[in-house]
Design a protein around this motif. Structure first.
Motif, PDB file in Angstrom:
ATOM      1  N   ARG A   6       3.541 -15.165  38.444  1.00 52.03           N
ATOM      2  CA  ARG A   6       4.300 -16.271  37.843  1.00 52.03           C
ATOM      3  C   ARG A   6       3.440 -17.132  36.915  1.00 52.03           C
ATOM      4  O   ARG A   6       3.855 -17.442  35.797  1.00 52.03           O
ATOM      5  CB  ARG A   6       4.912 -17.129  38.949  1.00 52.03           C
ATOM      6  CG  ARG A   6       5.640 -18.343  38.407  1.00 52.03           C
ATOM      7  CD  ARG A   6       6.397 -19.100  39.441  1.00 52.03           C
ATOM      8  NE  ARG A   6       5.617 -19.444  40.603  1.00 52.03           N
ATOM      9  CZ  ARG A   6       6.074 -20.176  41.607  1.00 52.03           C
ATOM     10  NH1 ARG A   6       7.308 -20.605  41.594  1.00 52.03           N
ATOM     11  NH2 ARG A   6       5.317 -20.455  42.639  1.00 52.03           N
ATOM     12  N   ILE A  10       3.844 -17.694  32.860  1.00 49.63           N
ATOM     13  CA  ILE A  10       4.000 -19.033  32.282  1.00 49.63           C
ATOM     14  C   ILE A  10       2.960 -19.252  31.198  1.00 49.63           C
ATOM     15  O   ILE A  10       3.271 -19.720  30.101  1.00 49.63           O
ATOM     16  CB  ILE A  10       3.902 -20.122  33.377  1.00 49.63           C
ATOM     17  CG1 ILE A  10       5.131 -20.091  34.268  1.00 49.63           C
ATOM     18  CG2 ILE A  10       3.718 -21.509  32.763  1.00 49.63           C
ATOM     19  CD1 ILE A  10       5.052 -20.992  35.491  1.00 49.63           C
ATOM     20  N   ILE A  14       4.034 -19.957  27.131  1.00 55.63           N
ATOM     21  CA  ILE A  14       3.987 -21.328  26.622  1.00 55.63           C
ATOM     22  C   ILE A  14       2.731 -21.550  25.787  1.00 55.63           C
ATOM     23  O   ILE A  14       1.628 -21.225  26.198  1.00 55.63           O
ATOM     24  CB  ILE A  14       4.033 -22.344  27.781  1.00 55.63           C
ATOM     25  CG1 ILE A  14       5.379 -22.226  28.492  1.00 55.63           C
ATOM     26  CG2 ILE A  14       3.814 -23.768  27.287  1.00 55.63           C
ATOM     27  CD1 ILE A  14       5.533 -23.109  29.687  1.00 55.63           C
ATOM     28  N   LYS A  43      -1.296 -28.690  33.519  1.00 54.81           N
ATOM     29  CA  LYS A  43      -1.117 -27.453  34.280  1.00 54.81           C
ATOM     30  C   LYS A  43      -1.242 -27.705  35.779  1.00 54.81           C
ATOM     31  O   LYS A  43      -0.510 -27.105  36.574  1.00 54.81           O
ATOM     32  CB  LYS A  43      -2.130 -26.392  33.839  1.00 54.81           C
ATOM     33  CG  LYS A  43      -1.788 -25.734  32.521  1.00 54.81           C
ATOM     34  CD  LYS A  43      -2.818 -24.658  32.195  1.00 54.81           C
ATOM     35  CE  LYS A  43      -2.449 -23.834  30.999  1.00 54.81           C
ATOM     36  NZ  LYS A  43      -3.423 -22.751  30.755  1.00 54.81           N
ATOM     37  N   VAL A  46       2.026 -28.976  36.921  1.00 53.52           N
ATOM     38  CA  VAL A  46       3.016 -27.894  36.967  1.00 53.52           C
ATOM     39  C   VAL A  46       2.803 -27.045  38.216  1.00 53.52           C
ATOM     40  O   VAL A  46       3.757 -26.738  38.942  1.00 53.52           O
ATOM     41  CB  VAL A  46       2.947 -27.034  35.680  1.00 53.52           C
ATOM     42  CG1 VAL A  46       3.763 -25.764  35.820  1.00 53.52           C
ATOM     43  CG2 VAL A  46       3.414 -27.842  34.475  1.00 53.52           C
ATOM     44  N   SER A 108       6.793 -29.440  29.657  1.00 52.87           N
ATOM     45  CA  SER A 108       6.284 -28.180  30.211  1.00 52.87           C
ATOM     46  C   SER A 108       7.336 -27.510  31.086  1.00 52.87           C
ATOM     47  O   SER A 108       7.561 -26.301  30.988  1.00 52.87           O
ATOM     48  CB  SER A 108       5.022 -28.425  31.038  1.00 52.87           C
ATOM     49  OG  SER A 108       4.018 -28.992  30.250  1.00 52.87           O
ATOM     50  N   CYS A 112       9.246 -23.918  30.492  1.00 52.23           N
ATOM     51  CA  CYS A 112       9.310 -22.879  31.537  1.00 52.23           C
ATOM     52  C   CYS A 112      10.756 -22.457  31.769  1.00 52.23           C
ATOM     53  O   CYS A 112      11.053 -21.270  31.921  1.00 52.23           O
ATOM     54  CB  CYS A 112       8.715 -23.393  32.851  1.00 52.23           C
ATOM     55  SG  CYS A 112       6.927 -23.576  32.834  1.00 52.23           S
ATOM     56  N   ARG A 113      11.637 -23.414  31.767  1.00 51.79           N
ATOM     57  CA  ARG A 113      13.061 -23.131  31.969  1.00 51.79           C
ATOM     58  C   ARG A 113      13.644 -22.336  30.805  1.00 51.79           C
ATOM     59  O   ARG A 113      14.405 -21.396  31.013  1.00 51.79           O
ATOM     60  CB  ARG A 113      13.805 -24.448  32.122  1.00 51.79           C
ATOM     61  CG  ARG A 113      14.761 -24.409  33.233  1.00 51.79           C
ATOM     62  CD  ARG A 113      15.431 -25.705  33.447  1.00 51.79           C
ATOM     63  NE  ARG A 113      16.777 -25.322  33.847  1.00 51.79           N
ATOM     64  CZ  ARG A 113      17.741 -26.132  34.036  1.00 51.79           C
ATOM     65  NH1 ARG A 113      17.572 -27.404  33.865  1.00 51.79           N
ATOM     66  NH2 ARG A 113      18.913 -25.693  34.409  1.00 51.79           N
ATOM     67  N   HIS A 115      12.194 -20.263  28.913  1.00 55.62           N
ATOM     68  CA  HIS A 115      11.687 -18.894  28.968  1.00 55.62           C
ATOM     69  C   HIS A 115      12.134 -18.153  30.231  1.00 55.62           C
ATOM     70  O   HIS A 115      11.710 -17.028  30.473  1.00 55.62           O
ATOM     71  CB  HIS A 115      10.152 -18.890  28.876  1.00 55.62           C
ATOM     72  CG  HIS A 115       9.642 -19.290  27.533  1.00 55.62           C
ATOM     73  ND1 HIS A 115       9.752 -18.489  26.425  1.00 55.62           N
ATOM     74  CD2 HIS A 115       9.007 -20.412  27.117  1.00 55.62           C
ATOM     75  CE1 HIS A 115       9.211 -19.084  25.379  1.00 55.62           C
ATOM     76  NE2 HIS A 115       8.758 -20.268  25.771  1.00 55.62           N
ATOM     77  N   LEU A 117      11.404 -18.810  33.339  1.00 58.63           N
ATOM     78  CA  LEU A 117      10.327 -18.690  34.317  1.00 58.63           C
ATOM     79  C   LEU A 117      10.576 -19.513  35.576  1.00 58.63           C
ATOM     80  O   LEU A 117       9.957 -19.275  36.603  1.00 58.63           O
ATOM     81  CB  LEU A 117       8.991 -19.078  33.670  1.00 58.63           C
ATOM     82  CG  LEU A 117       8.623 -18.211  32.459  1.00 58.63           C
ATOM     83  CD1 LEU A 117       7.484 -18.837  31.685  1.00 58.63           C
ATOM     84  CD2 LEU A 117       8.279 -16.810  32.909  1.00 58.63           C
TER      85      LEU A 117
END
Length: 158
Positions: A6, A10, A14, A43, A46, A108, A112-113, A115, A117
């Motif tokens: 995962r 990500i 991104i 990061k 996240v 961020s 992620c959403r 894409h 992910l």
């Protein structure tokens, strides 16, 4: 590290350059010690949200042990991760605009959403620094005797 990891997906999806661009006004070009890259700070937030870790101290402890998180942050096996105090300083003092990290984190998560992910159905984060009502500036010394203190001193032989 498997390709379907995962955090690897990500990182590949991104472009984190927006973080550095928005945080740039808060960093001096060639003054003082090198700072923690703002991308690492975002990061970490996240990862904490994705892993359900709401304590930065715990997140740093877990990150020190896990290869996938180290790789996501850009740290090798022998490199020391930032310490809690440095991250706390960056979030509360370096960035006068306290909303910066929140905006960067939310962007961020939105990326992620976009894409696919994360599904975004539930995400909880506790990372806000709020001054308590009992801040040190509001404390006042009190030299009043405590009721019953004399009796306790006499019976103890003091």
């Amino acid at each position: 590290m498997p390709a379907h990891d995962r955090l690897r997906r990500i990182d590949a999806a991104i472009d984190w350059g927006f973080v550095r661009a928005q945080a740039a006004p808060y960093y001096a070009a060639e003054v003082g010690r090198p700072s923690i890259d703002p991308i690492v700070l975002v990061k970490l937030m996240v990862v904490g949200a994705l892993e359900g870790i709401d304590s930065m101290r715990e997140l740093l402890r877990v990150a020190a042990l896990r290869v996938d998180i180290r790789r996501f942050l850009g740290y090798g096996f022998t490199e020391r991760l930032p310490v809690h105090q440095t991250i706390s300083h960056a979030q509360t003092r370096r960035f006068v605009d306290a909303q910066l990290f929140e905006r960067l984190f939310l962007r961020s998560v939105a990326l992620c959403r976009e894409h696919g992910l994360i599904d975004g159905t539930h995400l909880s984060v506790d990372g806000f620094h709020v001054e308590a009502n009992a801040a040190l500036a509001s404390l006042r010394a009190s030299l009043e005797p405590v009721a019953g203190a004399d009796v306790a001193a006499e019976t103890s032989g003091a």
